[in-house]
Design a protein around this motif. Structure first.
Motif, PDB file in Angstrom:
ATOM      1  N   PRO A   1       0.815  -1.224   0.000  1.00 33.14           N
ATOM      2  CA  PRO A   1       0.000   0.000   0.000  1.00 33.14           C
ATOM      3  C   PRO A   1       0.848   1.273   0.000  1.00 33.14           C
ATOM      4  O   PRO A   1       0.450   2.287  -0.591  1.00 33.14           O
ATOM      5  N   TYR A   2       2.019   1.238   0.677  1.00 33.52           N
ATOM      6  CA  TYR A   2       2.865   2.432   0.687  1.00 33.52           C
ATOM      7  C   TYR A   2       3.353   2.752  -0.726  1.00 33.52           C
ATOM      8  O   TYR A   2       3.334   3.923  -1.158  1.00 33.52           O
TER       9      TYR A   2
ATOM     10  N   GLY B   1       0.592   4.227  -2.709  1.00 34.25           N
ATOM     11  CA  GLY B   1       0.413   5.642  -2.378  1.00 34.25           C
ATOM     12  C   GLY B   1       1.434   6.522  -3.087  1.00 34.25           C
ATOM     13  O   GLY B   1       1.107   7.641  -3.528  1.00 34.25           O
ATOM     14  N   ARG B   2       2.674   6.036  -3.207  1.00 34.48           N
ATOM     15  CA  ARG B   2       3.697   6.789  -3.942  1.00 34.48           C
ATOM     16  C   ARG B   2       3.294   6.960  -5.407  1.00 34.48           C
ATOM     17  O   ARG B   2       3.463   8.052  -5.990  1.00 34.48           O
TER      18      ARG B   2
ATOM     19  N   THR C   1      -3.264   5.373   1.213  1.00 31.68           N
ATOM     20  CA  THR C   1      -2.465   4.355   1.907  1.00 31.68           C
ATOM     21  C   THR C   1      -3.049   4.042   3.280  1.00 31.68           C
ATOM     22  O   THR C   1      -3.185   2.876   3.682  1.00 31.68           O
ATOM     23  N   CYS C   2      -3.434   5.109   4.018  1.00 32.35           N
ATOM     24  CA  CYS C   2      -4.019   4.896   5.348  1.00 32.35           C
ATOM     25  C   CYS C   2      -5.349   4.155   5.247  1.00 32.35           C
ATOM     26  O   CYS C   2      -5.658   3.281   6.072  1.00 32.35           O
TER      27      CYS C   2
ATOM     28  N   TYR D   1      -4.584   0.588   4.669  1.00 31.07           N
ATOM     29  CA  TYR D   1      -4.140  -0.041   5.913  1.00 31.07           C
ATOM     30  C   TYR D   1      -5.333  -0.390   6.806  1.00 31.07           C
ATOM     31  O   TYR D   1      -5.398  -1.475   7.393  1.00 31.07           O
TER      32      TYR D   1
END
Length: 591
Positions: free
Chosen positions: A53-54, A57-58, A295-296, A299
């Motif tokens: 997910p990180y 997000g990028r 991303t959050c 999560y």
């Protein structure tokens, strides 16, 4: 068989929470190598789960800012794919290690349980009821097995993954990290309410299940007795009462789950809603990038699965802990049977009974003041009409039951205070009830003499007239029981007698132990046993009076009392109850 009119069976004890925690720590230490691998692989798996997910997000941030290139996006997308594959492989091996830990731990628990059960004297098992022991060996052990197989592979990864996900949100946005904790207070209150009540509720459910199983088993095994005495309605009423008690106990545990799970689902849904709402507002205000919000959110979406698993296994662990407490309680029963038994060793094998009274239920005595002395090496026959109390007397002499008043001593020590190993070494009771274990004939005999060679085993079988062993296809290695040769009742009885010969106790109590053999075979077997057990004390509870004829003394039991005691010839000449019994059975006056 209990008819339901007396006091209900006393269940085996339940281990205290401190004992359960101590045993759990011991089991965890025994498998710490595998658990270490579980933790390491789970941490790596959780880290891989965070990376995907990180990176996504990028990609979103690069696309939003217009600085993304095909090469960059492809590289980040490849990273997402690699992280997903890594998480899949690491999770697989983490669960493999966890499953191995669970199976090996369950194996150790089963072995310990069998050892503890075998250490229990028969009187303890019968007082508690076979249904309770059966339920602990099957139902409770099954719950523990399911918990071990599932909890470690599911809970450890779920807890670690939850911690990693929350840490990831805090790292990306501390304000959102604090806000996602909004679900903790209701969940904490629900868990606190649940844990206060769950142990008691699950123990009550296990106890009710044991009582129900005991009642049904007793009714099935004693079906003929129930019909003969017209107890059908009473037994049906007892079964219905037990079933309703089990129904109420299971409703109580269901009520706990019906509160815990809805509150848990709400607590897991709140963080996602908060991140979407507050993260969206932060994005609109320019205080947070869209990539961080996505991303959050991802999560928090990932949090739902491990969170649900934790909630589910929190309930299962309580059920498993209650079952573990019941299984561990068997060990406490074995340890507390006779606290002074280790230091009390009989001076000899002299058996003395003084004023013994015994009642199965209430104050209705079956034995009413028995006085008897049996000298070492003596052969005593116990005779009398059916229901006179002969079998009960045999059980008292063997230490299976304890007198309500009076005493039963072996070498000056109460039989009930002897350690199980000491009691079995000195006194063996052989009844009409016998069991053929699934395994070879050799294994069935080795129960009584583990290191005996083939000649000794065959000699024991020969001593009881078991010539049929020559007909077995593989001799001592022939499989018996399910999937093998099935022995009829007479041969199974001879097998039980062969175990007695191998065990070589100081005192043997034969409670109609040859009743299933033909009269001629029974007499031959008894004579063979007498020769083998020469010098041992033999107490024979007889329904065939030729056994009394061969004994040193005869005890006549009637209405719970010994009304005559002496040698066969003396009692026949006395013209009392034994003389009448002998003449009626023999048909003549000769002795």
């Amino acid at each position: 068989m209990s008819t339901g009119t007396g006091k209900r069976d006393e269940h085996l004890p339940v281990a205290e929470p401190a004992t359960v925690r101590r045993d759990v720590r011991r089991l965890l230490r025994a498998g710490r190598g595998q658990l270490t691998w579980v933790v390491v692989l789970t941490c790596l798996s959780s880290a891989s789960g965070l990376a995907g997910p990180y990176l996504l997000g990028r990609i979103i941030n690069l696309l939003e800012s217009g600085t993304a290139s095909v090469t960059t996006v492809d590289g980040l997308a490849a990273g997402v794919l690699v992280c997903a594959l890594a998480q899949l492989v690491l999770t697989r091996y983490a669960r493999l290690c966890a499953y191995r830990f669970g199976e090996r731990t369950l194996g150790r628990l089963r072995e310990e349980f069998v050892d503890r059960v075998l250490a229990l004297p028969t009187r303890v098992v019968e007082r508690s009821g076979t249904g309770d022991l059966t339920n602990r060996a099957t139902g409770d052990m099954g719950v523990i097995g399911g918990t071990l197989r599932g909890a470690v592979p599911e809970v450890f990864p779920a807890v670690l993954q939850t911690l990693f996900l929350l840490a990831g949100v805090f790292w990306l946005s501390p304000p959102l990290g604090l806000l996602v904790l909004v679900g903790v207070p209701p969940l904490w209150l629900a868990m606190r309410w649940y844990l206060r009540r769950s142990r008691t509720a699950y123990l009550a459910e296990g106890s009710a299940a044991s009582t129900t199983l005991e009642g049904v088993t007793a009714t099935a095994e004693g079906g003929r007795t129930v019909e003969a005495f017209g107890l059908q309605r009473e037994r049906v009423a007892r079964t219905e009462e037990d079933a309703w008690e089990l129904y109420r106990a299971r409703r109580a545990t269901l009520r706990l789950r019906s509160v815990l799970f809805p509150v848990g689902d709400l607590s897991l849904a709140l963080p996602t809603a908060v991140v979407l709402l507050v993260g969206g507002l932060f994005y609109l205000d320019g205080r947070m990038s869209l990539g961080v919000v996505v991303t959050c959110c991802l999560y928090m979406q990932q949090l739902h699965s491990p969170g649900s698993q934790i909630m589910y296994w929190a309930e299962q662990l309580q059920s498993g802990a209650a079952s573990f407490a019941r299984v561990r309680g068997v060990g406490e029963a074995a340890a507390s049977v006779s606290p002074g038994a280790v230091t009390r060793v009989p001076a000899d094998d002299r058996i003395e009974v003084h004023g013994a009274r015994f009642a199965y239920t209430g104050d209705r005595d079956v034995l009413r003041g028995i006085d008897l002395t049996v000298l070492p090496g003596e052969r005593l026959a116990v005779v009398g009409p059916s229901g006179a109390g002969k079998t009960t007397l045999g059980r008292l002499l063997a230490g299976v039951d304890s007198p309500r008043s009076g005493s039963v001593l072996v070498g000056g020590v109460p039989v009930a205070e002897l350690a199980p190993e000491e009691l079995r070494r000195r006194i063996v009771l052989v009844s009409q009830e016998h069991h053929v274990f699934v395994g070879t004939l050799r294994e069935n005999l080795a129960i009584a003499a583990e290191n005996a060679d083939d000649d000794v085993l065959l000699g024991a079988l020969s001593a009881v007239g078991a010539d049929w062993v020559r007909e077995l296809p593989e001799g001592l290695d022939t499989a018996l029981g399910a999937g093998g040769v099935k022995l009829d009742a007479a041969r199974a009885q001879q097998l039980a007698l062969a175990r007695v010969v191998l065990a070589d106790p100081h005192t043997v109590i034969l409670d109609e132990a040859t009743s299933l053999l033909a009269p001629t075979a029974a007499r031959d077997t008894e004579r063979s046993l007498a020769a083998v057990l020469e010098g041992r004390t033999v107490i024979a509870i007889a329904h065939r009076l030729h056994t009394a004829h061969d004994a040193d003394r005869v005890a006549v039991v009637e209405d719970g009392r010994i009304i005559e005691l002496g040698a066969h010839e003396e009692l026949v000449d006395a013209g009392g109850p034994y003389s009448a019994l002998w003449r009626s059975w023999h048909g003549t006056a000769e002795v």
